[in-house]
Write an enzyme that holds these catalytic residues in place. Structure first.
Site, PDB file in Angstrom:
ATOM      1  N   LYS A 145      86.579  56.997  78.047  1.00 31.01           N
ATOM      2  CA  LYS A 145      87.650  57.900  78.507  1.00 31.01           C
ATOM      3  C   LYS A 145      87.132  59.057  79.370  1.00 31.01           C
ATOM      4  CE  LYS A 145      91.029  57.102  74.848  1.00 31.01           C
ATOM      5  NZ  LYS A 145      91.917  57.732  73.872  1.00 31.01           N
TER       6      LYS A 145
ATOM      7  N   ALA B  95      90.130  63.908  70.367  1.00 28.62           N
ATOM      8  CA  ALA B  95      91.501  63.576  69.931  1.00 28.62           C
ATOM      9  C   ALA B  95      92.364  64.831  69.877  1.00 28.62           C
ATOM     10  CB  ALA B  95      91.466  62.885  68.571  1.00 28.62           C
TER      11      ALA B  95
HETATM   12  P1  ATR Z   1      87.430  62.275  68.452  1.00 30.71           P
HETATM   13  O1  ATR Z   1      87.409  61.858  69.889  1.00 30.71           O
HETATM   14  O2  ATR Z   1      87.956  61.223  67.503  1.00 30.71           O
HETATM   15  O3  ATR Z   1      88.117  63.587  68.259  1.00 30.71           O
HETATM   16  P2  ATR Z   1      84.900  63.623  68.238  1.00 30.71           P
HETATM   17  O4  ATR Z   1      85.087  64.214  69.583  1.00 30.71           O
HETATM   18  O5  ATR Z   1      83.567  63.130  67.804  1.00 30.71           O
HETATM   19  O6  ATR Z   1      85.895  62.408  68.017  1.00 30.71           O
HETATM   20  O7  ATR Z   1      85.429  64.707  67.162  1.00 30.71           O
HETATM   21  C1  ATR Z   1      85.492  64.440  65.783  1.00 30.71           C
HETATM   22  C2  ATR Z   1      86.259  65.563  65.096  1.00 30.71           C
HETATM   23  O8  ATR Z   1      86.392  65.262  63.708  1.00 30.71           O
HETATM   24  C3  ATR Z   1      85.540  66.909  65.163  1.00 30.71           C
HETATM   25  O9  ATR Z   1      86.510  67.938  65.149  1.00 30.71           O
HETATM   26  C4  ATR Z   1      84.729  66.889  63.859  1.00 30.71           C
HETATM   27  O10 ATR Z   1      84.367  68.168  63.387  1.00 30.71           O
HETATM   28  P3  ATR Z   1      83.043  68.911  63.948  1.00 30.71           P
HETATM   29  O11 ATR Z   1      83.395  69.415  65.320  1.00 30.71           O
HETATM   30  O12 ATR Z   1      82.783  70.003  62.994  1.00 30.71           O
HETATM   31  O13 ATR Z   1      81.966  67.856  63.968  1.00 30.71           O
HETATM   32  C5  ATR Z   1      85.750  66.265  62.937  1.00 30.71           C
HETATM   33  N1  ATR Z   1      85.169  65.634  61.733  1.00 30.71           N
HETATM   34  C6  ATR Z   1      84.496  64.473  61.655  1.00 30.71           C
HETATM   35  N2  ATR Z   1      84.176  64.197  60.371  1.00 30.71           N
HETATM   36  C7  ATR Z   1      84.673  65.219  59.619  1.00 30.71           C
HETATM   37  C8  ATR Z   1      84.690  65.523  58.228  1.00 30.71           C
HETATM   38  N3  ATR Z   1      84.118  64.706  57.344  1.00 30.71           N
HETATM   39  N4  ATR Z   1      85.300  66.652  57.817  1.00 30.71           N
HETATM   40  C9  ATR Z   1      85.887  67.468  58.718  1.00 30.71           C
HETATM   41  N5  ATR Z   1      85.918  67.260  60.049  1.00 30.71           N
HETATM   42  C10 ATR Z   1      85.315  66.136  60.493  1.00 30.71           C
END
Ligand code: ATR
Length: 272
Positions: A65, A129
């Site tokens: 993307k 997202a």
């Molecule tokens: P996406 O495109 O799906 O948003 P990404 O850009 O990797 O994927 O972002 C993942 C999001 O999920 C981030 O906000 C991440 O938090 P961090 O910025 O602190 O890493 C969040 N996330 C992933 N696993 C998590 C968890 N176990 N608890 C809380 N937030 C989580």
């Protein structure tokens, strides 16, 4: 026949061909829509190849993307602010990039009669997202959108570019001190069976909890919200179909009805 596809890696399990073929049937359009597995590092080549073969448009999914954003000659505001493109249109020798994910979410919330205007929205997550849905949510004129993320600095960076005082940033713990009408989980935590660490005290019986992901069974976030007393929980299946409907409209100039497709997909998930 007009050709469309979805580029991604992996792509085998994509529901997009089913969704777009269903839209084509109900709107009486003649088109072909296929999946296209792209090797990492070969995205530009794959797109140019598809254009050379007469492709009219394409959806783009993980992990391309952001590359689609740089490849496009012209971008919509929502794609630019999302920092990602999920819809490409090939027309008059140009590549147009758009992002329909956020509008897909908004349309699904409205379809579920969720009040967004003047609502206090809590958006969990600050990754791709979350970023993609901020502008379309703001367009619904909410009272506020609080973006809570595990890593607060990432949420702070996210709101900088929007320059809108309805956007508030906080950590998960601070959400306990506030009240919300709608919670949208845009973290990827559900995908690994985890929960964002927010306090159960913010869940009220009349709020709506939405998870952008979906699955055969209820997502961990929605199961937790229900357990803590939320009466209305909605998963992201309708958002998936909603973003596809927006893409279809861009390409074909017709807005297909989403309900029959959502019902069919739900039935096939339940039968898995
Ligand atoms: P996406 O495109 O799906 O948003 P990404 O850009 O990797 O994927 O972002 C993942 C999001 O999920 C981030 O906000 C991440 O938090 P961090 O910025 O602190 O890493 C969040 N996330 C992933 N696993 C998590 C968890 N176990 N608890 C809380 N937030 C989580």
């Amino acid at each position: 026949m007009d050709k469309y596809c979805v580029f991604g890696n992996p792509i085998k399990h994509s529901r997009s061909p089913f969704i777009h073929q269903s839209f084509a049937k109900t709107t009486k359009q003649t088109l072909h829509y296929d999946t296209c597995l792209v090797e990492l590092g070969s995205f530009t080549e794959a797109v140019n190849d598809f254009i050379a073969k007469g492709g009219k448009g394409a959806n783009v999914t993980v992990p391309f993307k952001e590359q689609a954003l740089t490849l496009a000659d012209e971008l919509s505001d929502r794609a630019r602010l999302a920092g990602a493109v999920n819809t490409l249109t090939f027309k008059d020798g140009k590549i147009y990039g758009d992002n329909t994910d956020g509008e897909g979410l908004v349309q699904d919330l409205l379809r579920n009669t969720v009040q967004l205007e003047n609502s206090r929205i809590l958006l969990l997550g600050a990754g791709g997202a979350a970023k993609g849905v901020v502008l379309p949510l703001l367009a619904q004129n909410p009272k506020s959108i609080t973006i809570a993320n595990r890593t607060i600095s990432k949420a702070e960076r996210l709101i900088e570019q929007f320059n809108n005082d309805k956007l508030i940033v906080c950590g998960f713990e601070q959400t306990a001190e506030q009240e919300f009408d709608v919670i949208i989980n845009a973290t990827s935590a559900s995908l690994s069976g985890k929960l964002p660490a927010i306090s159960a005290s913010i869940i009220t019986s009349n709020m709506v909890c939405y998870d952008m992901v979906y699955g055969k069974s209820v997502t961990p976030f929605l199961a937790w919200a229900q357990l803590k007393g939320a009466s209305r929980v909605i998963d992201g299946l309708g958002m998936l179909v909603g973003q596809a409907a927006e893409s279809f409209d861009i390409w074909r100039g017709v807005k297909p009805s989403v309900d029959p497709v959502i019902n069919e997909l739900r039935a096939s998930l339940n039968a898995e």
